[in-house]
Design a protein around this motif. Structure first.
Motif, short mmCIF file in Angstrom:
data_model
loop_
_atom_site.label_atom_id
_atom_site.label_comp_id
_atom_site.label_asym_id
_atom_site.label_seq_id
_atom_site.Cartn_x
_atom_site.Cartn_y
_atom_site.Cartn_z
N ARG A 38 0.84 -1.20 0.00
CA ARG A 38 0.00 0.00 0.00
C ARG A 38 0.87 1.24 0.00
NH1 ARG A 38 -2.64 -0.38 6.12
NH2 ARG A 38 -0.78 0.32 7.29
N GLN A 39 0.29 2.32 -0.47
CA GLN A 39 1.00 3.60 -0.47
C GLN A 39 0.02 4.72 -0.23
OE1 GLN A 39 3.41 4.47 -3.95
NE2 GLN A 39 4.74 5.80 -2.73
N ALA A 40 0.29 5.47 0.82
CA ALA A 40 -0.51 6.64 1.15
C ALA A 40 0.16 7.88 0.55
CB ALA A 40 -0.63 6.78 2.66
N PRO A 41 -0.60 8.93 0.32
CA PRO A 41 -0.03 10.16 -0.26
C PRO A 41 1.14 10.69 0.57
CG PRO A 41 -2.40 10.27 -0.28
CD PRO A 41 -2.05 9.05 0.50
N GLY A 42 2.26 10.95 -0.08
CA GLY A 42 3.41 11.50 0.61
C GLY A 42 4.21 10.51 1.42
N ALA A 91 -5.66 4.08 5.29
CA ALA A 91 -6.04 4.69 4.02
C ALA A 91 -4.84 4.77 3.09
CB ALA A 91 -6.61 6.09 4.25
N ALA A 92 -5.02 4.24 1.87
CA ALA A 92 -3.92 4.20 0.92
C ALA A 92 -4.43 3.59 -0.38
CB ALA A 92 -2.76 3.34 1.45
N VAL A 93 -3.58 3.61 -1.39
CA VAL A 93 -3.82 2.81 -2.58
C VAL A 93 -3.19 1.45 -2.32
CG1 VAL A 93 -3.40 2.53 -5.04
CG2 VAL A 93 -3.83 4.82 -4.09
N THR A 104 12.12 -14.28 0.88
CA THR A 104 12.49 -12.96 0.38
C THR A 104 12.02 -12.86 -1.07
OG1 THR A 104 14.67 -13.83 -0.19
CG2 THR A 104 14.49 -12.63 1.89
N PRO A 105 10.74 -12.64 -1.26
CA PRO A 105 10.20 -12.71 -2.61
C PRO A 105 10.67 -11.58 -3.52
CG PRO A 105 8.53 -11.99 -1.06
CD PRO A 105 9.73 -12.36 -0.25
N VAL A 106 10.74 -11.88 -4.79
CA VAL A 106 10.99 -10.90 -5.83
C VAL A 106 9.67 -10.70 -6.56
CG1 VAL A 106 12.23 -10.39 -7.96
CG2 VAL A 106 13.39 -11.59 -6.09
N TYR A 107 9.13 -9.51 -6.47
CA TYR A 107 7.81 -9.26 -7.04
C TYR A 107 7.94 -8.82 -8.49
CZ TYR A 107 6.17 -9.72 -2.28
OH TYR A 107 5.89 -10.22 -1.03
N ASP A 108 7.45 -9.69 -9.36
CA ASP A 108 7.58 -9.45 -10.79
C ASP A 108 6.43 -8.61 -11.36
OD1 ASP A 108 8.57 -12.82 -10.81
OD2 ASP A 108 9.92 -11.14 -11.18
N TYR A 109 5.27 -8.75 -10.77
CA TYR A 109 4.08 -8.14 -11.34
C TYR A 109 3.29 -7.36 -10.30
CZ TYR A 109 5.28 -11.69 -14.77
OH TYR A 109 5.96 -12.48 -15.67
N TRP A 110 2.76 -6.22 -10.74
CA TRP A 110 1.99 -5.33 -9.88
C TRP A 110 0.67 -4.98 -10.57
CZ3 TRP A 110 3.94 -2.91 -5.26
CH2 TRP A 110 5.22 -3.32 -4.92
N GLY A 111 -0.37 -4.86 -9.75
CA GLY A 111 -1.63 -4.36 -10.26
C GLY A 111 -1.63 -2.85 -10.32
N GLN A 112 -2.74 -2.29 -10.75
CA GLN A 112 -2.84 -0.84 -10.91
C GLN A 112 -3.26 -0.14 -9.63
OE1 GLN A 112 -5.27 -2.88 -11.65
NE2 GLN A 112 -7.08 -1.89 -10.77
N GLY A 113 -3.74 -0.91 -8.67
CA GLY A 113 -4.09 -0.35 -7.37
C GLY A 113 -5.57 -0.07 -7.21
N THR A 114 -6.00 -0.09 -5.96
CA THR A 114 -7.37 0.26 -5.62
C THR A 114 -7.33 1.14 -4.37
OG1 THR A 114 -9.61 -0.59 -5.22
CG2 THR A 114 -7.80 -1.82 -4.22
N GLN A 115 -8.12 2.17 -4.37
CA GLN A 115 -8.08 3.18 -3.30
C GLN A 115 -8.93 2.75 -2.11
OE1 GLN A 115 -6.48 6.48 -3.30
NE2 GLN A 115 -6.96 6.18 -1.13
N VAL A 116 -8.35 2.85 -0.94
CA VAL A 116 -9.08 2.65 0.31
C VAL A 116 -9.01 3.95 1.11
CG1 VAL A 116 -9.13 1.41 2.50
CG2 VAL A 116 -8.64 0.17 0.37
N THR A 117 -10.17 4.45 1.48
CA THR A 117 -10.25 5.67 2.26
C THR A 117 -10.99 5.35 3.56
OG1 THR A 117 -10.34 6.99 0.23
CG2 THR A 117 -10.98 8.08 2.28
N VAL A 118 -10.42 5.78 4.67
CA VAL A 118 -11.02 5.51 5.97
C VAL A 118 -11.26 6.83 6.67
CG1 VAL A 118 -10.84 4.27 8.15
CG2 VAL A 118 -9.73 3.34 6.10
#
Length: 120
Positions: A38-42, A91-93, A104-118
């Protein structure tokens, strides 16, 4: 082409629950560790949880342990993140990821994200 498509995000209140889903295609799903970031703004991108290829092992970030549950369905090629007792700091994407290895996984693929707001 590998696609990871998240769904289920939205606006909830503190203490509510939300279930995110990720539909995967274009890869041998049962061979991959699946996870969520997840990633929150800033803020820096933050690890949330992962589940092993056969769904036997899970690892959670301390900040979500006991509140979030990751699962997967290797028939439907989906992974889910059940989020309970949500807090404003959750709250984050949220991004679904697929990777190789588990310790120690190597992540090859990522989705586009979905927003969660609390809301508090």
């Amino acid at each position: 082409q590998v696609l990871l498509v998240e769904s289920g995000g939205g606006l909830v209140q503190t203490g509510d629950s939300l279930r995110l889903s990720c539909a995967a295609s274009g890869l041998t799903f049962s061979s991959y560790t699946m996870g969520w970031f997840r990633q929150a703004p800033g803020k820096e991108r933050e690890y949330v949880a992962r589940i092993s290829s056969l769904g036997i092992r899970t690892v959670y970030a301390d900040v979500v342990k006991g509140r979030f549950t990751i699962s997967r369905d290797n028939i439907k090629n989906t992974t889910s993140l059940q989020m309970d007792n949500l807090k404003p700091e959750d709250a984050a994407v949220y991004y679904c990821v697929a990777g190789r290895g588990f310790a120690t996984p190597v992540y090859d693929y990522w989705g586009q994200g979905t927003q969660v707001t609390v809301s508090s």
